[in-house]
Scaffold this active site. Sequence first.
Site, PDB file in Angstrom:
ATOM      1  N   ARG A 169       0.837  -1.223   0.000  1.00  0.00           N
ATOM      2  CA  ARG A 169       0.000   0.000   0.000  1.00  0.00           C
ATOM      3  C   ARG A 169       0.872   1.273   0.000  1.00  0.00           C
ATOM      4  O   ARG A 169       0.536   2.272   0.638  1.00  0.00           O
ATOM      5  CB  ARG A 169      -0.934   0.040   1.208  1.00  0.00           C
ATOM      6  CG  ARG A 169      -1.989  -1.063   1.247  1.00  0.00           C
ATOM      7  CD  ARG A 169      -2.996  -0.927   0.112  1.00  0.00           C
ATOM      8  NE  ARG A 169      -4.121  -1.833   0.276  1.00  0.00           N
ATOM      9  CZ  ARG A 169      -4.145  -3.094  -0.148  1.00  0.00           C
ATOM     10  NH1 ARG A 169      -3.118  -3.617  -0.788  1.00  0.00           N
ATOM     11  NH2 ARG A 169      -5.229  -3.837   0.033  1.00  0.00           N
ATOM     12  N   SER A 241     -10.998  -1.238   2.511  1.00  0.00           N
ATOM     13  CA  SER A 241     -10.333  -1.325   3.825  1.00  0.00           C
ATOM     14  C   SER A 241     -10.045   0.082   4.328  1.00  0.00           C
ATOM     15  O   SER A 241      -9.450   0.884   3.611  1.00  0.00           O
ATOM     16  CB  SER A 241      -9.010  -2.073   3.708  1.00  0.00           C
ATOM     17  OG  SER A 241      -9.218  -3.372   3.241  1.00  0.00           O
ATOM     18  N   GLU A 337      -6.082   4.144   5.836  1.00  0.00           N
ATOM     19  CA  GLU A 337      -5.629   3.818   4.487  1.00  0.00           C
ATOM     20  C   GLU A 337      -6.065   4.843   3.421  1.00  0.00           C
ATOM     21  O   GLU A 337      -5.234   5.292   2.635  1.00  0.00           O
ATOM     22  CB  GLU A 337      -6.122   2.399   4.164  1.00  0.00           C
ATOM     23  CG  GLU A 337      -5.225   1.635   3.223  1.00  0.00           C
ATOM     24  CD  GLU A 337      -5.558   2.024   1.822  1.00  0.00           C
ATOM     25  OE1 GLU A 337      -4.622   2.370   1.089  1.00  0.00           O
ATOM     26  OE2 GLU A 337      -6.739   2.010   1.459  1.00  0.00           O
TER      27      GLU A 337
HETATM   28  N1  EPU Z   1     -11.080 -11.020   9.964  1.00  0.00           N
HETATM   29  C1  EPU Z   1     -11.882 -11.132  11.072  1.00  0.00           C
HETATM   30  N2  EPU Z   1     -12.977 -10.322  11.168  1.00  0.00           N
HETATM   31  C2  EPU Z   1     -13.292  -9.417  10.219  1.00  0.00           C
HETATM   32  C3  EPU Z   1     -12.475  -9.301   9.091  1.00  0.00           C
HETATM   33  C4  EPU Z   1     -11.370 -10.110   8.966  1.00  0.00           C
HETATM   34  O1  EPU Z   1     -11.619 -11.935  11.958  1.00  0.00           O
HETATM   35  O2  EPU Z   1     -14.290  -8.724  10.397  1.00  0.00           O
HETATM   36  C5  EPU Z   1      -9.914 -11.915   9.830  1.00  0.00           C
HETATM   37  C6  EPU Z   1     -10.304 -13.258   9.235  1.00  0.00           C
HETATM   38  O3  EPU Z   1      -9.532 -14.251   9.853  1.00  0.00           O
HETATM   39  C7  EPU Z   1      -9.889 -13.141   7.795  1.00  0.00           C
HETATM   40  C8  EPU Z   1      -8.668 -12.241   7.894  1.00  0.00           C
HETATM   41  O4  EPU Z   1      -8.956 -11.347   8.966  1.00  0.00           O
HETATM   42  O5  EPU Z   1      -9.568 -14.383   7.236  1.00  0.00           O
HETATM   43  C9  EPU Z   1      -8.344 -11.479   6.637  1.00  0.00           C
HETATM   44  O6  EPU Z   1      -9.514 -10.853   6.132  1.00  0.00           O
HETATM   45  P1  EPU Z   1      -9.699 -10.639   4.560  1.00  0.00           P
HETATM   46  O7  EPU Z   1      -9.372 -11.875   3.823  1.00  0.00           O
HETATM   47  O8  EPU Z   1     -11.041 -10.042   4.349  1.00  0.00           O
HETATM   48  O9  EPU Z   1      -8.544  -9.626   4.172  1.00  0.00           O
HETATM   49  P2  EPU Z   1      -8.005  -8.312   4.861  1.00  0.00           P
HETATM   50  O10 EPU Z   1      -6.639  -8.565   5.353  1.00  0.00           O
HETATM   51  O11 EPU Z   1      -9.000  -7.775   5.823  1.00  0.00           O
HETATM   52  C10 EPU Z   1      -6.833  -7.388   2.730  1.00  0.00           C
HETATM   53  C11 EPU Z   1      -6.838  -6.109   1.932  1.00  0.00           C
HETATM   54  C12 EPU Z   1      -8.065  -6.050   1.049  1.00  0.00           C
HETATM   55  C13 EPU Z   1      -8.024  -7.238   0.105  1.00  0.00           C
HETATM   56  C14 EPU Z   1      -8.007  -8.520   0.932  1.00  0.00           C
HETATM   57  C15 EPU Z   1      -7.809  -9.735   0.070  1.00  0.00           C
HETATM   58  C16 EPU Z   1      -5.642  -4.437   3.220  1.00  0.00           C
HETATM   59  C17 EPU Z   1      -5.737  -3.203   4.054  1.00  0.00           C
HETATM   60  N3  EPU Z   1      -6.802  -4.964   2.820  1.00  0.00           N
HETATM   61  O12 EPU Z   1      -7.950  -7.327   3.603  1.00  0.00           O
HETATM   62  O13 EPU Z   1      -7.980  -4.846   0.280  1.00  0.00           O
HETATM   63  O14 EPU Z   1      -9.139  -7.245  -0.753  1.00  0.00           O
HETATM   64  O15 EPU Z   1      -6.883  -8.493   1.857  1.00  0.00           O
HETATM   65  O16 EPU Z   1      -6.482  -9.784  -0.379  1.00  0.00           O
HETATM   66  O17 EPU Z   1      -4.546  -4.902   2.945  1.00  0.00           O
HETATM   67  C18 EPU Z   1      -8.629  -2.553   0.232  1.00  0.00           C
HETATM   68  O18 EPU Z   1      -7.445  -2.263   0.322  1.00  0.00           O
HETATM   69  O19 EPU Z   1      -9.527  -1.674   0.158  1.00  0.00           O
HETATM   70  C19 EPU Z   1      -9.036  -3.950   0.265  1.00  0.00           C
HETATM   71  C20 EPU Z   1     -10.309  -4.329   0.266  1.00  0.00           C
END
Ligand code: EPU
Length: 341
Positions: A169, A241, A337
Amino acid sequence: MAPNPAKLTPNMGLKHRNSFGLDSTAELVYEISSADQLPTLMKALEEKKLHWRVLGGGSNVILPEYLPGATLLMNIRDQEILKSDTQNTWLSVGAGVDWHELVAWTLEHNLLGLENLALIPGTVGAAPIQNIGAYGVEVGEYIDSIEAFDSAAHAFVTLPKEACRFAYRDSYFKQNPNRFIVTKVVFKFPKAWQARLQYADLAKQFMGANSNPSAKQIFDAVCAIRSQKLPNPKVIGNAGSFFQNPIISDAQYELLIQQFPGLVSYPDIAGKRKLAAGWLIDQCGFKGKRVGSVGVYEKQALVLVNHGGGTSTDILNLAKSIQEEVNDQFGIELQIEPNIL
Ligand code: EPU
């Protein structure tokens, strides 16, 4: 021949031009439809000492109620395959092209690699600034070079990938705010394609008999996963995010995991660990919580939403209470972000 000047609209409402759906009025809006409009426009803005910023798809910004100075709406939309050799194809794309439309177009033309980045809202020009990433892929991996107007040098520059300093990012453009206006991105697609399925959500979909998906199948799967987890900004205002996933040292991680065995994290560069900020926020009980017109999305705690009528102040107040709670419980500082204009 002199280019047509950028079209000017004073006092333009931007409510429908930002995915959070925030009410905002911009003092002077210039629509940039061609890069050659920039030298004259930027010179005029400099002479008048007018502050400026670029608005792409408006999907990663928090807009105030009034935006003084100049807002440049990026609408450069030309697209061209530059060359192809035995190993790669180079594609040049104008900064105003819609990101998801580009991803779909590349797949239709057998240029593979961007499928994991399907359905990310925003424009091509904004993509390298925060180095958009999802499902194990970051856009920087497929960028060859970037053309931009450098307002400090008052000239167009071409930055090869190495000069863009892509990281999670982050990029050289983000580190130098209000200096570059990205006009064109040149992508390089290797002809040897390999599916990227390391991200858990995708790996789950393509196990066993399905372990050899096409790029189109990955594209469809990413669209389905995103639609399930993330709110559609056309229905409920949001900017994806809201916080970055914090990166901490292995040493700090070891201490935290002892205290919180359920802690969700991803491997990062050597000596570092990336935490799932969504998990931290979820643990603090914010998921689905509503404060007036704004809140935390019920299916993904990392996404803040505007239920309608919320202002940037409402969103930033909610963000502050989340940051304080996460810091109290886990000793982790969450970084916002989207761009706060
Ligand atoms: N989780 C929870 N509760 C929640 C959300 C997430 O426990 O409410 C835990 C779960 O274990 C889940 C893990 O966090 O498996 C990861 O969640 P997710 O796969 O939704 O990914 P993220 O890390 O929250 C990142 C990016 C997203 C991208 C996804 C998929 C960032 C800041 N965000 O989200 O990017 O789509 O991975 O690769 O790095 C964005 O930047 O706007 C965005 C949506």
